[in-house]
Design a protein around this motif. Structure first.
Motif, PDB file in Angstrom:
ATOM      1  N   HIS A 114       2.496   5.337 -20.240  1.00 53.83           N
ATOM      2  CA  HIS A 114       3.821   6.290 -19.929  1.00 53.83           C
ATOM      3  C   HIS A 114       4.781   5.553 -18.947  1.00 53.83           C
ATOM      4  N   PRO A 115       6.086   5.820 -19.344  1.00 47.93           N
ATOM      5  CA  PRO A 115       7.201   5.314 -18.379  1.00 47.93           C
ATOM      6  C   PRO A 115       7.216   5.463 -16.837  1.00 47.93           C
ATOM      7  N   ALA A 116       6.446   7.034 -16.600  1.00 45.99           N
ATOM      8  CA  ALA A 116       6.353   7.373 -15.326  1.00 45.99           C
ATOM      9  C   ALA A 116       5.491   6.411 -14.553  1.00 45.99           C
ATOM     10  N   LEU A 117       4.667   5.717 -15.143  1.00 45.98           N
ATOM     11  CA  LEU A 117       3.776   4.924 -14.265  1.00 45.98           C
ATOM     12  C   LEU A 117       4.279   3.626 -14.078  1.00 45.98           C
ATOM     13  N   PHE A 118       5.150   3.135 -14.657  1.00 45.95           N
ATOM     14  CA  PHE A 118       5.870   1.833 -14.082  1.00 45.95           C
ATOM     15  C   PHE A 118       6.829   2.304 -13.142  1.00 45.95           C
ATOM     16  N   SER A 119       7.657   3.626 -13.169  1.00 47.30           N
ATOM     17  CA  SER A 119       8.450   4.043 -12.146  1.00 47.30           C
ATOM     18  C   SER A 119       7.721   4.208 -10.993  1.00 47.30           C
ATOM     19  N   ALA A 120       6.657   4.812 -11.000  1.00 44.98           N
ATOM     20  CA  ALA A 120       5.748   5.088  -9.713  1.00 44.98           C
ATOM     21  C   ALA A 120       5.279   3.683  -9.002  1.00 44.98           C
ATOM     22  N   ARG A 150       0.686  -1.134   0.005  1.00 41.64           N
ATOM     23  CA  ARG A 150       0.081   0.231   0.142  1.00 41.64           C
ATOM     24  C   ARG A 150       0.825   1.198   0.205  1.00 41.64           C
ATOM     25  N   ASP A 151       1.930   1.319   0.805  1.00 36.11           N
ATOM     26  CA  ASP A 151       2.913   2.704   0.993  1.00 36.11           C
ATOM     27  C   ASP A 151       4.025   2.090   0.206  1.00 36.11           C
ATOM     28  N   PRO A 152       4.389   3.328  -0.745  1.00 32.34           N
ATOM     29  CA  PRO A 152       5.578   3.239  -1.436  1.00 32.34           C
ATOM     30  C   PRO A 152       6.793   3.065  -0.600  1.00 32.34           C
ATOM     31  N   ASN A 153       7.674   2.513  -1.138  1.00 37.85           N
ATOM     32  CA  ASN A 153       9.250   2.511  -0.433  1.00 37.85           C
ATOM     33  C   ASN A 153      10.046   3.834  -0.968  1.00 37.85           C
ATOM     34  N   LEU A 154       9.742   5.007  -0.127  1.00 37.72           N
ATOM     35  CA  LEU A 154      10.421   6.250  -0.579  1.00 37.72           C
ATOM     36  C   LEU A 154      11.973   6.255  -0.728  1.00 37.72           C
ATOM     37  N   ASP A 155      12.702   4.988   0.001  1.00 40.45           N
ATOM     38  CA  ASP A 155      13.999   5.269   0.025  1.00 40.45           C
ATOM     39  C   ASP A 155      14.523   4.362  -1.285  1.00 40.45           C
ATOM     40  N   HIS A 156      13.547   3.743  -2.067  1.00 39.82           N
ATOM     41  CA  HIS A 156      13.979   2.973  -3.218  1.00 39.82           C
ATOM     42  C   HIS A 156      13.960   3.969  -4.705  1.00 39.82           C
ATOM     43  N   ARG A 157      14.870   4.166  -5.056  1.00 40.63           N
ATOM     44  CA  ARG A 157      15.096   4.727  -6.388  1.00 40.63           C
ATOM     45  C   ARG A 157      14.786   3.969  -7.624  1.00 40.63           C
ATOM     46  N   PRO A 158      13.419   3.970  -8.299  1.00 39.76           N
ATOM     47  CA  PRO A 158      13.137   3.115  -9.357  1.00 39.76           C
ATOM     48  C   PRO A 158      13.789   3.248 -10.660  1.00 39.76           C
ATOM     49  N   ASP A 159      13.885   2.171 -11.461  1.00 44.42           N
ATOM     50  CA  ASP A 159      14.576   2.086 -12.748  1.00 44.42           C
ATOM     51  C   ASP A 159      13.780   3.288 -13.651  1.00 44.42           C
ATOM     52  N   THR A 212      16.056  -8.053 -11.361  1.00 43.20           N
ATOM     53  CA  THR A 212      16.487  -7.323 -12.601  1.00 43.20           C
ATOM     54  C   THR A 212      15.131  -6.540 -13.142  1.00 43.20           C
ATOM     55  N   LYS A 213      15.614  -5.602 -13.834  1.00 36.30           N
ATOM     56  CA  LYS A 213      14.784  -4.759 -14.580  1.00 36.30           C
ATOM     57  C   LYS A 213      13.594  -5.506 -15.255  1.00 36.30           C
ATOM     58  N   ASP A 214      13.982  -6.364 -16.261  1.00 40.96           N
ATOM     59  CA  ASP A 214      12.931  -7.239 -16.940  1.00 40.96           C
ATOM     60  C   ASP A 214      12.007  -8.013 -16.085  1.00 40.96           C
ATOM     61  N   ALA A 215      12.689  -8.523 -14.832  1.00 43.68           N
ATOM     62  CA  ALA A 215      11.739  -9.331 -14.025  1.00 43.68           C
ATOM     63  C   ALA A 215      10.554  -8.284 -13.363  1.00 43.68           C
ATOM     64  N   LYS A 216      11.217  -7.198 -13.188  1.00 45.30           N
ATOM     65  CA  LYS A 216      10.017  -6.340 -12.379  1.00 45.30           C
ATOM     66  C   LYS A 216       9.080  -5.797 -13.649  1.00 45.30           C
ATOM     67  N   LEU A 217       9.610  -5.673 -14.957  1.00 43.93           N
ATOM     68  CA  LEU A 217       8.657  -5.178 -15.978  1.00 43.93           C
ATOM     69  C   LEU A 217       7.568  -6.380 -15.866  1.00 43.93           C
ATOM     70  N   HIS A 218       8.079  -7.513 -15.679  1.00 39.10           N
ATOM     71  CA  HIS A 218       7.076  -8.890 -16.132  1.00 39.10           C
ATOM     72  C   HIS A 218       5.911  -8.770 -14.876  1.00 39.10           C
ATOM     73  N   VAL A 219       6.301  -8.382 -13.749  1.00 34.17           N
ATOM     74  CA  VAL A 219       5.297  -8.117 -12.808  1.00 34.17           C
ATOM     75  C   VAL A 219       4.319  -6.919 -13.070  1.00 34.17           C
ATOM     76  N   LEU A 220       4.891  -5.772 -13.206  1.00 31.84           N
ATOM     77  CA  LEU A 220       4.114  -4.914 -13.532  1.00 31.84           C
ATOM     78  C   LEU A 220       3.401  -4.580 -14.571  1.00 31.84           C
ATOM     79  N   GLY A 221       4.039  -5.505 -15.710  1.00 38.97           N
ATOM     80  CA  GLY A 221       2.899  -5.310 -17.014  1.00 38.97           C
ATOM     81  C   GLY A 221       1.687  -6.130 -16.757  1.00 38.97           C
ATOM     82  N   LYS A 222       1.856  -7.190 -15.825  1.00 39.70           N
ATOM     83  CA  LYS A 222       0.755  -8.063 -15.582  1.00 39.70           C
ATOM     84  C   LYS A 222      -0.251  -7.269 -14.714  1.00 39.70           C
ATOM     85  N   VAL A 223       0.294  -6.485 -13.819  1.00 40.66           N
ATOM     86  CA  VAL A 223      -0.505  -5.793 -13.028  1.00 40.66           C
ATOM     87  C   VAL A 223      -1.393  -4.880 -13.790  1.00 40.66           C
TER      88      VAL A 223
END
Length: 438
Positions: A65-71, A46-55, A84-95
Motif C-alpha cells: 500500500h502507498p501509505a507504507l512508503f509514506s510512513a 528510529r524516530d520519524p521526522n514529524l516536520d517532514h511531509r512525505p511524498d 528525488t522521489k525516485d531515489a527515495k523509492l529506490h531505498v525504500l523498495g530495497k528495505v
C-alpha cells in the motif's frame, strides 16, 4: 476463566487478535549510487521526522500500500529526505523487499487486487467523507486541546477511570451518523454482489475494514496529527501505521468479544451510535507476550459503558473484551495504531516492568525479597556474620591481643583501617558493652 470474578487472582485465557538522540533501527540497506554515493549504507532513523511531509506514492505500482512508503519515508536520514522521489523509492523498495517474506509479498498483492476491485465497483454514499480533515469531524474541545498540546489541556478533556485507560469526547454526532450510513451502504453492496469481504480480524465475524474502501488516508491523518500527541503515556510516541475498521454487536451480529489483546501498540475505540443494552467493554490488566495468559489482579478489573462519539484510548497489550449484548445494536470504530520502532525494540528485552503488570509485580517481589535478606543479614551480623572469610569474633580477639582498643575505638579510625567491614564499629561497641573488651 471468569472475567467477571472480583475476588483474588484468577487465571486468564487470552486470544491474540491478528490483523535522547535519534537512535537507529537495525534496518540496513545498500543504495548503489543513487543516494549518498556509491555503495553507501542507508539506515532508517528510529524516530520519524514529524516536520517532514512525505511524498504521495498513490501512483507507484507496488505490491504494498502507498501509505507504507509514506510512513517509512519519515524515517529516512536527513540527507535523503531532500532527494528525488525516485531515489527515495529506490531505498525504500530495497528495505521493504528485504524484510518482507515472499509469502507476505503475495498476500500484499492479493490485498491490492482486492482493494482495486472495491474501488472500481463500489459507489460511495458520501464521497467527501474519505477526504475530510479531522478538524471538520472532531469536537472542538478535542481540537483545542491537541492544538495547545500541553498536559493541562489534555487533563481538561480526558478522564482516566483506570490507569492507562483514557476516555474523552472525540467525534461529532453528525459525522458518526454519516459514517454509519456509509458502512451500511457498503454492507448492502457486499450482500447484493455476493462479494467475499475481508473481516477486520480473526475474532469478529462481522464488520468491515475502513481502509479497504477509501478511509486509510483520513484515518492515518487522525492517528498522526491527533491521536499520537495524546497517546504518549501508553507508548504512542512512535506510531507510524494503522489498521482501521468497524465492528458490530447485536443478536444478529457478533454477540460479544472474547478476552484478548490487540495487534497494536495503541488502540482507539469510538462508539458511533445506535441504542443497546449490555455490551460493556471490560479490562483486565496490561501484559507482555510472556505473561499474556497470567493471572488477574482484582485492582485490574474495570468495565466501561460507551457514549456516542466518545473514545477510549488504551495500550494494545491491555487485556480486554466485550460482554454479551442484551438488546439493540452497537457499532464501534476501532483504530489499531502500530509502531515498527516499538516492535523492533521489544525483541531485545526480556521483561517490561514499565508497562506489563506481571513483570512489575515480579520486580517488586524480587526487590522486597532482597530487602528482607539484607535486613536479616544486618540483624545477624553481631553474632555470626562473616565477611571476607573472617569472623567478627576473630576481629575482637585480634583487637584484644594487640591491645589496640584505644587506638581503634574512634569510629573514623575503625572505618579507615577496616573499610571492608562497614559495621565494625557496631561490633566493637556491642562486645565492649557486653564485657568482651577491656
Amino acid at each position: 476463566m471468569s472475567p467477571d470474578s472480583r475476588h483474588g487472582r484468577k487465571k486468564a485465557s487470552i486470544s491474540e487478535s491478528n490483523g535522547t538522540s535519534r537512535e537507529i533501527l537495525g534496518l540496513r540497506e545498500l543504495c548503489e549510487g543513487e543516494v549518498g554515493g556509491n555503495s553507501s549504507t542507508i539506515r532508517l532513523w528510529r524516530d520519524p521526522n514529524l516536520d517532514h511531509r512525505p511524498d504521495s506514492y498513490e501512483d507507484y505500482k507496488s505490491d504494498y500500500h502507498p501509505a507504507l512508503f509514506s510512513a517509512l519515508e519519515r524515517h529516512l536520514p536527513g540527507h535523503i529526505l531532500d532527494a528525488t522521489k525516485d531515489a527515495k523509492l529506490h531505498v525504500l523498495g530495497k528495505v521493504v523487499s528485504r524484510y518482507a517474506p515472499r509469502g507476505e509479498r503475495k498476500r500484499a498483492q492479493r490485498h491490492k487486487e482486492y482493494r482495486e476491485r472495491i474501488f472500481n465497483e463500489y459507489q460511495p454514499l458520501h464521497k467527501d467523507l474519505r477526504t475530510m480533515n479531522p478538524l471538520d469531524y472532531c469536537v472542538q474541545t478535542f481540537i483545542d486541546a491537541v492544538k495547545e498540546n500541553t498536559q493541562e489541556s489534555f487533563r481538561r478533556i480526558v478522564m482516566e477511570p483506570l490507569p492507562g485507560v483514557y476516555a474523552f469526547d472525540l467525534l461529532q454526532k453528525e459525522f458518526c451518523q454519516l459514517l454509519l450510513d456509509e458502512v451500511e451502504n457498503f454492507e448492502k453492496w457486499v450482500d447484493a454482489t455476493n462479494f467475499d469481504v475481508m473481516r477486520p480480524n480473526t475474532m469478529n465475524k462481522y464488520g468491515v475494514v475502513l481502509d479497504d474502501f477509501g478511509f486509510d488516508n483520513m484515518l492515518d491523518k487522525l492517528m498522526i496529527d491527533f491521536i499520537k500527541p495524546l497517546a504518549s503515556d501508553v507508548g504512542g510516541s512512535t506510531l507510524d501505521t494503522h489498521h482501521g475498521f468497524v465492528v458490530e454487536y447485536s443478536k444478529e451480529r457478533d454477540l460479544d468479544l472474547g478476552f484478548h489483546v490487540d495487534d497494536s501498540e495503541v488502540t482507539l475505540n469510538v462508539f458511533l451510535g445506535k441504542q443497546f443494552t449490555g455490551g460493556e467493554l471490560f479490562f483486565r490488566g496490561v501484559r507482555c507476550d510472556k505473561h499474556v495468559n497470567d493471572e488477574i489482579d482484582t485492582e485490574e478489573i474495570f468495565e466501561y459503558s460507551h457514549n456516542p462519539g466518545y473514545a477510549v484510548l488504551h495500550a494494545g497489550r491491555h487485556r480486554h473484551g466485550v460482554k454479551e449484548i442484551a438488546s439493540g445494536h452497537k457499532t464501534n470504530l476501532i483504530l489499531w495504531c502500530r509502531s515498527a520502532v516499538f516492535r523492533e525494540l521489544r525483541k531485545h528485552h526480556r521483561d517490561f516492568p514499565s508497562w506489563c503488570g506481571e513483570c512489575l509485580r515480579q520486580k517488586k517481589e524480587r526487590r522486597k525479597q532482597l530487602m528482607e535478606e539484607k535486613q536479616q543479614n544486618q540483624d545477624s551480623q553481631p553474632y555470626s556474620c562473616k565477611s571476607m572469610g573472617v569472623q567478627y569474633r576473630s576481629i575482637v580477639y585480634i583487637l584484644n591481643e594487640a591491645s589496640l582498643q584505644q587506638h581503634f575505638f574512634s569510629p573514623g579510625r575503625l572505618h579507615d583501617r577496616f573499610p571492608f567491614f562497614p559495621s565494625l564499629t557496631k561490633v566493637v561497641n556491642y562486645h565492649r558493652v557486653n564485657g568482651m573488651m577491656s
